[in-house]
Design a protein around this motif. Structure first.
Motif, short mmCIF file in Angstrom:
data_model
loop_
_atom_site.label_atom_id
_atom_site.label_comp_id
_atom_site.label_asym_id
_atom_site.label_seq_id
_atom_site.Cartn_x
_atom_site.Cartn_y
_atom_site.Cartn_z
N VAL A 148 8.51 -21.30 -27.67
CA VAL A 148 9.93 -20.55 -28.13
C VAL A 148 11.00 -21.10 -26.84
CG1 VAL A 148 11.49 -19.32 -29.72
CG2 VAL A 148 9.16 -20.16 -30.62
N GLU A 149 11.43 -21.78 -26.34
CA GLU A 149 12.77 -20.86 -25.75
C GLU A 149 13.64 -20.17 -25.90
OE1 GLU A 149 12.74 -22.42 -22.51
OE2 GLU A 149 11.48 -23.56 -23.29
N PRO A 150 13.45 -18.94 -25.10
CA PRO A 150 13.75 -17.33 -25.53
C PRO A 150 15.38 -17.44 -25.55
CG PRO A 150 13.76 -17.32 -22.80
CD PRO A 150 13.47 -18.55 -24.05
N THR A 151 16.33 -18.23 -24.90
CA THR A 151 17.48 -18.45 -25.03
C THR A 151 17.70 -20.07 -25.59
OG1 THR A 151 18.23 -19.24 -22.80
CG2 THR A 151 18.24 -16.85 -23.41
N GLY A 152 19.65 -19.99 -25.39
CA GLY A 152 20.63 -21.31 -25.92
C GLY A 152 20.30 -21.92 -27.64
N PRO A 153 21.53 -22.88 -28.27
CA PRO A 153 21.86 -22.57 -29.20
C PRO A 153 20.33 -22.90 -30.37
CG PRO A 153 22.01 -24.39 -28.26
CD PRO A 153 21.74 -23.90 -26.75
N GLY A 154 19.43 -22.96 -30.03
CA GLY A 154 18.12 -24.26 -29.90
C GLY A 154 17.23 -23.06 -30.59
N VAL A 155 17.59 -21.56 -30.24
CA VAL A 155 16.59 -20.56 -29.97
C VAL A 155 15.32 -20.38 -32.10
CG1 VAL A 155 15.70 -18.42 -30.33
CG2 VAL A 155 17.20 -19.26 -29.07
N ARG A 156 16.75 -20.81 -33.13
CA ARG A 156 16.80 -20.44 -34.52
C ARG A 156 15.91 -21.53 -34.79
NH1 ARG A 156 21.34 -19.80 -38.70
NH2 ARG A 156 21.14 -21.90 -37.39
N ARG A 157 15.97 -22.33 -34.67
CA ARG A 157 15.54 -23.82 -35.32
C ARG A 157 14.19 -24.07 -34.48
NH1 ARG A 157 18.19 -29.20 -35.80
NH2 ARG A 157 16.85 -30.42 -35.85
N GLY A 158 13.98 -23.91 -33.52
CA GLY A 158 12.71 -23.73 -32.21
C GLY A 158 11.67 -23.34 -32.88
N LEU A 159 12.03 -21.76 -33.00
CA LEU A 159 11.18 -21.30 -33.60
C LEU A 159 11.03 -21.72 -35.40
CD1 LEU A 159 9.45 -18.28 -33.79
CD2 LEU A 159 11.78 -16.66 -34.42
N THR A 160 11.71 -21.53 -35.99
CA THR A 160 11.74 -22.52 -37.35
C THR A 160 11.33 -23.45 -37.22
OG1 THR A 160 13.74 -21.66 -38.35
CG2 THR A 160 12.57 -22.90 -39.38
N ASP A 161 10.84 -24.55 -36.69
CA ASP A 161 9.90 -25.74 -36.67
C ASP A 161 8.89 -25.29 -36.26
OD1 ASP A 161 12.06 -27.16 -36.96
OD2 ASP A 161 12.56 -27.70 -34.53
N ALA A 162 8.47 -24.11 -35.04
CA ALA A 162 6.76 -23.89 -34.12
C ALA A 162 6.45 -23.03 -35.29
CB ALA A 162 7.24 -22.78 -32.96
N LEU A 163 7.38 -22.31 -36.43
CA LEU A 163 6.77 -21.03 -37.58
C LEU A 163 6.10 -22.55 -38.52
CD1 LEU A 163 8.85 -18.05 -38.27
CD2 LEU A 163 6.17 -18.78 -37.45
N ARG A 164 6.73 -23.51 -38.65
CA ARG A 164 6.59 -24.23 -39.59
C ARG A 164 5.57 -25.09 -39.47
NH1 ARG A 164 10.74 -27.16 -39.78
NH2 ARG A 164 12.00 -26.54 -41.49
N GLU A 165 5.56 -25.76 -38.48
CA GLU A 165 4.57 -26.61 -38.05
C GLU A 165 2.89 -25.48 -37.86
OE1 GLU A 165 4.66 -30.48 -37.79
OE2 GLU A 165 2.29 -29.38 -37.42
N ALA A 166 3.03 -24.31 -37.48
CA ALA A 166 2.36 -23.31 -37.60
C ALA A 166 1.02 -23.35 -39.45
CB ALA A 166 2.21 -22.09 -36.85
N VAL A 167 2.32 -23.64 -39.73
CA VAL A 167 1.65 -22.80 -41.25
C VAL A 167 1.34 -24.61 -41.87
CG1 VAL A 167 2.48 -22.70 -43.30
CG2 VAL A 167 3.44 -20.78 -42.10
N ARG A 168 1.82 -24.91 -41.38
CA ARG A 168 1.88 -26.47 -41.83
C ARG A 168 0.10 -26.95 -41.16
NH1 ARG A 168 5.81 -31.13 -40.19
NH2 ARG A 168 6.85 -30.75 -42.17
N SER A 169 -0.76 -26.82 -39.83
CA SER A 169 -1.62 -27.16 -39.39
C SER A 169 -2.24 -26.17 -40.06
CB SER A 169 -1.22 -27.13 -38.54
OG SER A 169 -1.31 -26.15 -37.39
N GLY A 170 -2.04 -24.91 -40.86
CA GLY A 170 -2.96 -23.84 -41.14
C GLY A 170 -3.38 -23.60 -39.76
#
Lengths: 465, 465
Positions: B14-36
């Protein structure tokens, strides 16, 4: 233009030279027969004498006669020459007597009917650029009869976009391009009916045009109860499939509550049920990131239905299905035999529009524009009609304005007086819904073009004030 | 990326700054759940501690959690914090196991299968110019949900063109634009079935894909007899409707004999019968003016079906019906409720293409090109395969090559050896036809691009020689 025609009492205008002579003579004769100026049974002059009279080649006349014999206007019989066919003349078709009316019998000054984006903001220039790039690059066979699922370029672009923007688990092989949402729903209705389903659960509020499409497929629609948290999913006894708008209930505007999302997915897994997810305006959410698609939670039991009708324009007639593996074959087979399909040029253009980033840019700009309108709506209402509560405003292109009980019809009449087209909530309520009727307006603030927006808002406040 | 994630054993980028932080964190978490990687039930770190670990704002983490709760990936319960939702993980979809295959499993070197024009000659530049003019000029509301009959610009242009070029008596109000011929036939099949028809007379030779569309609508197809003068029309007892190719029988290539044209029109008037006129390649006739449409003789009993698939490209998916007044309302109503419709941009473009004269120019150029090919085919056969008789060559994009009795299958095998795709006549014969089977090839000389034409012709002569 002498004897021969004088005999027939017919005056034909035929240019005597040039490549169009035969054609001109044919058309003139056909018209004379059609109009009745040459009566059935009338014997025509011989080709030799008519050619001489008109000063044209005999073969030209003979060809024209032969063409009209082939078409059935004239007959040629050994020994009786060429005659006008003996047949009752067709009556001229009554001038559009049975023809359906066009749908636009004088429109109101302002339009806040939900369901359409601002058509004036369709990105014409960008779209044409994408069309040029797409058509220039397309292989020749892209223009032929193709895969009924749609062009692979578009299915691949959609798979990437939907995964990125909506959390959909999409594989281009299981995406099927349709002529808009209605076509997609009709197709699914037919497949469900073939699987033996007799009914489909729907939401208490929705679009009757969708319910009617399902009815045509032979499916009853049974509304699920609705409360302040959205559609209720606690009793799904007997349900085998349901149609939902999880990201943004239409028209109420709430997202499906997380517990209920979980409940329907659990239900689908437990019973093998199917969820049709109508993600009609998933891109437009204003106060936070859009709620991701339900399909991502369970791609084996959720059919994702998307459309370009809200993000670009309904006139494109482009929608898409992301299908569970268990349905992909059936849907494709049905589409294959059904003559359903969309033009490839728009498909190729949309693919290019998405992959070039133009789609993202357009959606961002549209989101900003609609958000400003929503904010203007909310603040105008706060000052001009403080008794009216606006709900469902976190997302989408419409808001629900809750009215004092018993006032919906009178507000609609006041709106009509203001020259404003707007819908009451009652028309979106399923006839079989148990939910207590609510008085409300459903205001499509996305619909008007920019120049008409402030007038529309003023008319709305006038009707509510 | 420290403690909190170490605890979970998950490495997120997750990049720590910039407008995409929340988005990046959301996507990363979702993928972590999805993949198990984040197992069901796992308790997530508090938003405060994760924010501190990642060096981002606490609200950003809280928003990402809330979004994933809303989507159903996480649950949030008073007293038990935020956890990965307890639910069996969706199995990854089997990689396209049930997915339908694409239709193109390695193509032969040459293609003489009838039914497609030369796609390489699609007038891309002219089409794009017309698209630009059309879209620039279109009113905004042209991009909305419109008249299901199609854009008025196109219906008006077609009315003029069909009257001028095909002798059709067309009124824009009774023209309905469809997604190609198949869509039009499906629509008519449904209307006839609703009127109580159980069967439709068809020709002994034709396309099984069309018969199958009718069968799907619940109509049996009953072949009319066929002889050297074309389809026989002397015994129409019990027939209530028929599908014909009067201008150019497909695939036999003969026009319907004038006496038989007269007979079917008389039959239709006498009995109230209906004729569906499939005018699929009416523009292409080489040795004389095209035979005009049967519809001109009796617009009250003939439905005219036209298409851009042969004159331009099948991928446009544009066809049209010219309806008798008695049918116009029913067809429009059915289309209205059925979700059928075509994209407006191609409709507007075709209208512009026709009215600007580009369509006429294109058809003239195409006619010349196809005529040259036909002449080359005929003269090659005369020297290389004198035993083969080419028929049905006065018009259209295909020829029938009559073979010595009993040789069709062996010629088809020889063609396959030559790398040539071509069809035998037997596949176009209706299963219930009484007609004596003929051995023949149906050669679509319009199909290959220019550069492949001489090779295709050579391969054909090789197979026949």
């Amino acid at each position: 233009m002498a004897k021969a025609w004088a005999t027939l009492g017919v005056d034909l205008h035929v240019e005597p030279t040039g490549p169009g002579v035969r054609r001109g003579l044919t058309d003139a004769l056909r018209e004379a027969v059609r109009s009745g100026r040459l009566a059935p049974g009338t014997r025509l002059p011989s080709s030799r004498s008519l050619a001489a009279d008109l000063g044209i080649a005999r073969n030209t006349v003979a060809d024209a006669y032969a063409g009209l014999v082939a078409e059935g206007w004239l007959t040629a019989r050994q020994g009786s020459g060429t005659r006008v066919a003996e047949r009752t003349l067709p009556q001229p078709a009554p001038a559009s007597a049975a023809a359906p009316r066009t749908r636009d019998p004088g429109r109101p000054a302002y339009d806040l009917i939900p369901g359409s984006p601002d058509l004036a903001s369709f990105p014409r220039t960008e779209w044409l650029k994408a069309a040029r790039r797409a058509l220039t690059r397309a292989p020749h066979d892209a223009l032929g009869y193709g895969d009924v699922r749609g062009r692979p370029e578009l299915r691949t672009a959609l798979a990437g976009y939907l995964s990125r923007a909506r959390g959909v688990r999409a594989d281009a092989d299981r995406i099927v391009v349709c002529s808009g949402f209605s076509d997609a729903l009709t197709l699914l209705g037919a497949v469900l009916r073939r699987r033996g389903l007799r009914s489909l659960a729907v939401e208490s509020y929705g679009l009757d045009v969708h319910w009617n499409l399902l009815h045509r497929s032979g499916l009853r629609t049974v509304p699920l109860p609705f409360d302040e948290l959205g559609t209720r999913t606690d009793d799904l006894t007997g349900v085998r499939a349901m149609l939902l708008t999880p990201a943004h209930q239409f028209p109420m505007g709430v997202p499906l509550h997380p517990d209920r999302r979980a409940a329907v997915v659990d239900w689908a897994r437990r019973t093998g049920g199917l969820i049709l997810e109508d993600d009609y305006d998933g891109e437009f959410r204003y106060d936070r990131q859009p709620v991701g698609a339900l399909q991502g939670l369970d791609p084996d039991h959720v059919v994702y239905l998307g459309t370009a009708s809200k993000s670009l324009a309904p006139g494109l007639r482009l929608g898409w299905l992301v299908l569970p593996p268990s349905l992909a074959g059936e849907v494709t087979a049905l589409k294959d035999g059904g003559g359903w399909s969309s033009g490839v040029l728009d498909q190729l253009t949309l693919a290019e529009f998405i992959t070039s980033g133009a789609y993202d840019r357009h959606v961002r700009a549209a989101r900003l524009r609609y958000r400003r309108r929503r904010d203007a709506l909310v603040s105008s209402l706060a000052t001009r009609a403080p008794a009216v509560r606006a709900t469902g405003i976190a997302a989408g292109l419409h808001a629900v304005l809750q009215l004092p009980p018993g006032t919906e019809q009178s507000v609609l009449r006041a709106a009509a007086w203001q020259g404003l087209a707007v819908h009451g909530l009652s028309r979106y309520r399923h006839a079989a819904a148990f939910t207590e009727p609510l008085d409300a307006l459903v205001v499509g603030y996305g619909t008007p073009p920019d120049h008409a927006w402030s007038g529309a808002l003023e008319a709305l406040c006038g009707a509510l004030g």
